[in-house]
Scaffold this motif. Structure first.
Motif, PDB file in Angstrom:
ATOM      1  N   HIS A  61       0.834  -1.205   0.000  1.00  0.00           N
ATOM      2  CA  HIS A  61       0.000   0.000   0.000  1.00  0.00           C
ATOM      3  C   HIS A  61       0.870   1.257   0.000  1.00  0.00           C
ATOM      4  N   PRO A  62       0.532   2.278  -0.808  1.00  0.00           N
ATOM      5  CA  PRO A  62       1.318   3.532  -0.811  1.00  0.00           C
ATOM      6  C   PRO A  62       1.368   4.195   0.565  1.00  0.00           C
ATOM      7  N   LEU A  63       0.298   4.063   1.331  1.00  0.00           N
ATOM      8  CA  LEU A  63       0.277   4.667   2.663  1.00  0.00           C
ATOM      9  C   LEU A  63       1.333   4.037   3.573  1.00  0.00           C
ATOM     10  N   PHE A  64       1.614   2.761   3.348  1.00  0.00           N
ATOM     11  CA  PHE A  64       2.651   2.090   4.133  1.00  0.00           C
ATOM     12  C   PHE A  64       4.011   2.731   3.883  1.00  0.00           C
ATOM     13  N   MET A  65       4.351   2.974   2.623  1.00  0.00           N
ATOM     14  CA  MET A  65       5.643   3.595   2.298  1.00  0.00           C
ATOM     15  C   MET A  65       5.713   5.023   2.820  1.00  0.00           C
ATOM     16  N   VAL A  94       1.921  -0.599  11.695  1.00  0.00           N
ATOM     17  CA  VAL A  94       1.755  -0.415  10.254  1.00  0.00           C
ATOM     18  C   VAL A  94       2.475  -1.523   9.484  1.00  0.00           C
ATOM     19  N   LEU A  95       3.677  -1.862   9.932  1.00  0.00           N
ATOM     20  CA  LEU A  95       4.429  -2.933   9.278  1.00  0.00           C
ATOM     21  C   LEU A  95       3.689  -4.268   9.378  1.00  0.00           C
ATOM     22  N   LEU A  96       3.131  -4.552  10.559  1.00  0.00           N
ATOM     23  CA  LEU A  96       2.391  -5.806  10.737  1.00  0.00           C
ATOM     24  C   LEU A  96       1.142  -5.837   9.859  1.00  0.00           C
ATOM     25  N   LEU A  97       0.444  -4.716   9.752  1.00  0.00           N
ATOM     26  CA  LEU A  97      -0.728  -4.665   8.883  1.00  0.00           C
ATOM     27  C   LEU A  97      -0.359  -4.898   7.421  1.00  0.00           C
ATOM     28  N   GLN A  98       0.794  -4.343   7.005  1.00  0.00           N
ATOM     29  CA  GLN A  98       1.238  -4.575   5.634  1.00  0.00           C
ATOM     30  C   GLN A  98       1.616  -6.043   5.423  1.00  0.00           C
ATOM     31  N   VAL A  99       2.240  -6.646   6.430  1.00  0.00           N
ATOM     32  CA  VAL A  99       2.556  -8.083   6.341  1.00  0.00           C
ATOM     33  C   VAL A  99       1.274  -8.897   6.216  1.00  0.00           C
ATOM     34  N   ALA A 100       0.236  -8.505   6.986  1.00  0.00           N
ATOM     35  CA  ALA A 100      -1.043  -9.196   6.895  1.00  0.00           C
ATOM     36  C   ALA A 100      -1.642  -9.056   5.498  1.00  0.00           C
ATOM     37  N   ARG A 101      -1.494  -7.872   4.928  1.00  0.00           N
ATOM     38  CA  ARG A 101      -2.012  -7.647   3.568  1.00  0.00           C
ATOM     39  C   ARG A 101      -1.260  -8.504   2.559  1.00  0.00           C
ATOM     40  N   TRP A 102       0.071  -8.560   2.693  1.00  0.00           N
ATOM     41  CA  TRP A 102       0.845  -9.438   1.806  1.00  0.00           C
ATOM     42  C   TRP A 102       0.388 -10.890   1.937  1.00  0.00           C
ATOM     43  N   GLY A 103       0.256 -11.343   3.185  1.00  0.00           N
ATOM     44  CA  GLY A 103      -0.148 -12.721   3.411  1.00  0.00           C
ATOM     45  C   GLY A 103      -1.546 -13.004   2.890  1.00  0.00           C
ATOM     46  N   ASP A 104      -2.470 -12.057   3.090  1.00  0.00           N
ATOM     47  CA  ASP A 104      -3.841 -12.253   2.628  1.00  0.00           C
ATOM     48  C   ASP A 104      -3.886 -12.368   1.108  1.00  0.00           C
ATOM     49  N   VAL A 105      -3.178 -11.475   0.433  1.00  0.00           N
ATOM     50  CA  VAL A 105      -3.136 -11.524  -1.030  1.00  0.00           C
ATOM     51  C   VAL A 105      -2.468 -12.812  -1.503  1.00  0.00           C
ATOM     52  N   GLY A 106      -1.388 -13.215  -0.831  1.00  0.00           N
ATOM     53  CA  GLY A 106      -0.688 -14.430  -1.223  1.00  0.00           C
ATOM     54  C   GLY A 106      -1.558 -15.663  -1.071  1.00  0.00           C
ATOM     55  N   VAL A 107      -2.236 -15.791   0.069  1.00  0.00           N
ATOM     56  CA  VAL A 107      -3.087 -16.958   0.301  1.00  0.00           C
ATOM     57  C   VAL A 107      -4.245 -16.981  -0.689  1.00  0.00           C
ATOM     58  N   ALA A 139      -6.985 -17.011  10.426  1.00  0.00           N
ATOM     59  CA  ALA A 139      -5.910 -17.236  11.401  1.00  0.00           C
ATOM     60  C   ALA A 139      -4.801 -16.193  11.248  1.00  0.00           C
ATOM     61  N   LEU A 140      -4.478 -15.824  10.008  1.00  0.00           N
ATOM     62  CA  LEU A 140      -3.439 -14.823   9.767  1.00  0.00           C
ATOM     63  C   LEU A 140      -3.821 -13.478  10.378  1.00  0.00           C
ATOM     64  N   TRP A 141      -5.019 -12.995  10.099  1.00  0.00           N
ATOM     65  CA  TRP A 141      -5.442 -11.701  10.629  1.00  0.00           C
ATOM     66  C   TRP A 141      -5.589 -11.730  12.144  1.00  0.00           C
ATOM     67  N   LEU A 142      -6.052 -12.842  12.690  1.00  0.00           N
ATOM     68  CA  LEU A 142      -6.167 -12.953  14.143  1.00  0.00           C
ATOM     69  C   LEU A 142      -4.791 -12.877  14.794  1.00  0.00           C
ATOM     70  N   LEU A 143      -3.804 -13.550  14.198  1.00  0.00           N
ATOM     71  CA  LEU A 143      -2.441 -13.506  14.732  1.00  0.00           C
ATOM     72  C   LEU A 143      -1.865 -12.095  14.658  1.00  0.00           C
ATOM     73  N   ILE A 144      -2.083 -11.407  13.540  1.00  0.00           N
ATOM     74  CA  ILE A 144      -1.572 -10.037  13.392  1.00  0.00           C
ATOM     75  C   ILE A 144      -2.210  -9.098  14.412  1.00  0.00           C
ATOM     76  N   VAL A 145      -3.517  -9.240  14.625  1.00  0.00           N
ATOM     77  CA  VAL A 145      -4.199  -8.395  15.600  1.00  0.00           C
ATOM     78  C   VAL A 145      -3.642  -8.623  16.997  1.00  0.00           C
ATOM     79  N   LEU A 146      -3.403  -9.880  17.362  1.00  0.00           N
ATOM     80  CA  LEU A 146      -2.832 -10.171  18.674  1.00  0.00           C
ATOM     81  C   LEU A 146      -1.420  -9.601  18.807  1.00  0.00           C
ATOM     82  N   MET A 147      -0.627  -9.669  17.742  1.00  0.00           N
ATOM     83  CA  MET A 147       0.731  -9.110  17.776  1.00  0.00           C
ATOM     84  C   MET A 147       0.688  -7.590  17.914  1.00  0.00           C
TER      85      MET A 147
END
Length: 355
Positions: A61-65, A94-107, A139-147
């Motif tokens: 996401h551009p907002l992440f950069m 913000v970094l964790l949310l971007q990782v979640a977005r990468w993982g969501d798109v990848g899955v 499970a991915l988003w739940l883990l990111i939220v907990l982190m």
């Protein structure tokens, strides 16, 4: 130049802004360069991993950069300890949310690719990707939220324990829905049937059209769609004809009681000859089974070498025609339902028989 904002003069803010803009621009340029080069490389290979990498990186996401650039520029400023700590935690969130977005798109994209690639060879892919993809992304988003909560100092141990207690209450309230969900996962993993299989459930015959998280839909032979809950379906006796390799066929032949001994001895051989004449049939046995109420009963067992029902009916039809012709040649009569009735004349003492 002596004017300050949050204990930082104009020069410090100017440098911080330049650093932020520069880092954001550099991230955007580097990301674009990497994605373009990786995309060109992916077009020259057959593997899907590099295509997946292009799509994952393209989901940045551009907002992440922009926020990463702002955080980098903030390092030049002299900020209060609490403010610096909050900015650090925000940057990690913000970094964790971007990782979640990468993982969501990848899955999601990998599941879509798997479904398209295996849809012709493995119809179960339409079933498994729907359920497993949902579980993996949740499970991915739940883990990111907990982190993220842990990053902000929330005691997630207590939270998880509280969620566990609340989860029990929710599970009791939603036990039917959760039962269907776990039954769906059981169907995915154990594969008693997949989309496209012809199955019989109780007195319902049809083709599996869809397997969802709660229900399974079967297209019956008469055309309507029958919907089962996954839990009820797995509790039933399911006969899956898709995995049938051969078809065992049993048929009876009834001949009249007036058949001679020589004809009775010849009938098993005639039955065997009729079956063995069919290329798709494998003879098993033929026997004079029993004396019936109005006929002498023979039983024949054979195997059709293909599960196709149409082929089975063609074979049985050919056998029936062959038996009709041979019995006519040998003078063997098929049995017809008959009944003998004796009439007694009480005055004359005579009996009359009628058929």
């Amino acid at each position: 130049m002596d004017y300050t904002i949050l204990n930082n003069d104009f020069t410090a803010w100017a440098v911080a802004i330049c650093i932020g803009v520069g880092v954001s621009a550099a991230l955007r340029v580097v990301l674009g360069l990497v994605v373009r080069r990786l995309d060109r490389f992916a077009q020259t290979t057959d593997t899907y991993l590099d295509d997946l990498a292009v799509k994952v990186l393209g989901a940045t996401h551009p907002l992440f950069m922009l926020l990463m650039g702002a955080y980098a520029g903030a390092q030049w400023l002299a900020l209060p300890e609490k403010t610096a700590l909050l900015l650090g935690r925000l940057a990690i969130a913000v970094l964790l949310l971007q990782v979640a977005r990468w993982g969501d798109v990848g899955v999601r994209d990998w599941m879509h690719h798997y479904r398209n690639r295996r849809s012709f060879d493995d119809a179960a892919s339409t079933t498994s990707t729907a359920a497993l993809g949902f579980v993996a992304r949740t499970a991915l988003w739940l883990l990111i939220v907990l982190m993220i909560l842990d990053n902000f100092g929330v005691n997630i141990t207590t939270l998880v324990a509280s969620l566990g207690i609340g989860g029990i209450a929710v599970a009791l309230a939603l036990q039917n829905i959760l039962g269907d969900l776990f039954s769906s996962l059981s169907i995915v993993l154990d594969k008693p049937f997949v989309v496209g299989d012809f199955i019989i459930v109780d007195d319902i015959l049809g083709t599996v059209a869809y397997v969802g998280l709660k229900t399974t839909r079967i297209r019956s032979l008469s055309g309507e769609q029958v919907v089962f809950s996954n839990s009820d379906l797995l509790k039933s006796r399911i006969r899956n004809y898709k995995h049938m390799e051969t078809r065992r066929a049993v048929f009876e032949t009834r001949v009249a009681y007036g058949t001679t001994r020589q004809q009775l001895l010849a009938i098993p051989a005639i039955l065997r000859e009729a079956v063995e004449a069919q290329a798709q049939a494998s003879f098993d046995r033929a026997h004079f089974r029993s004396y019936g109420g109005f006929s002498l009963e023979f039983e024949t067992v054979y195997y059709v070498k293909t599960p196709d029902y149409g082929v089975y009916m063609d074979v049985q039809q050919a056998i029936n025609i062959a038996l009709f012709e041979r019995f006519e040649q040998e003078g063997i009569a098929f049995a017809l339902p008959t009944q003998n009735v004796l009439f007694s004349n009480a005055n004359s003492g005579k009996e009359m028989e009628a058929s």
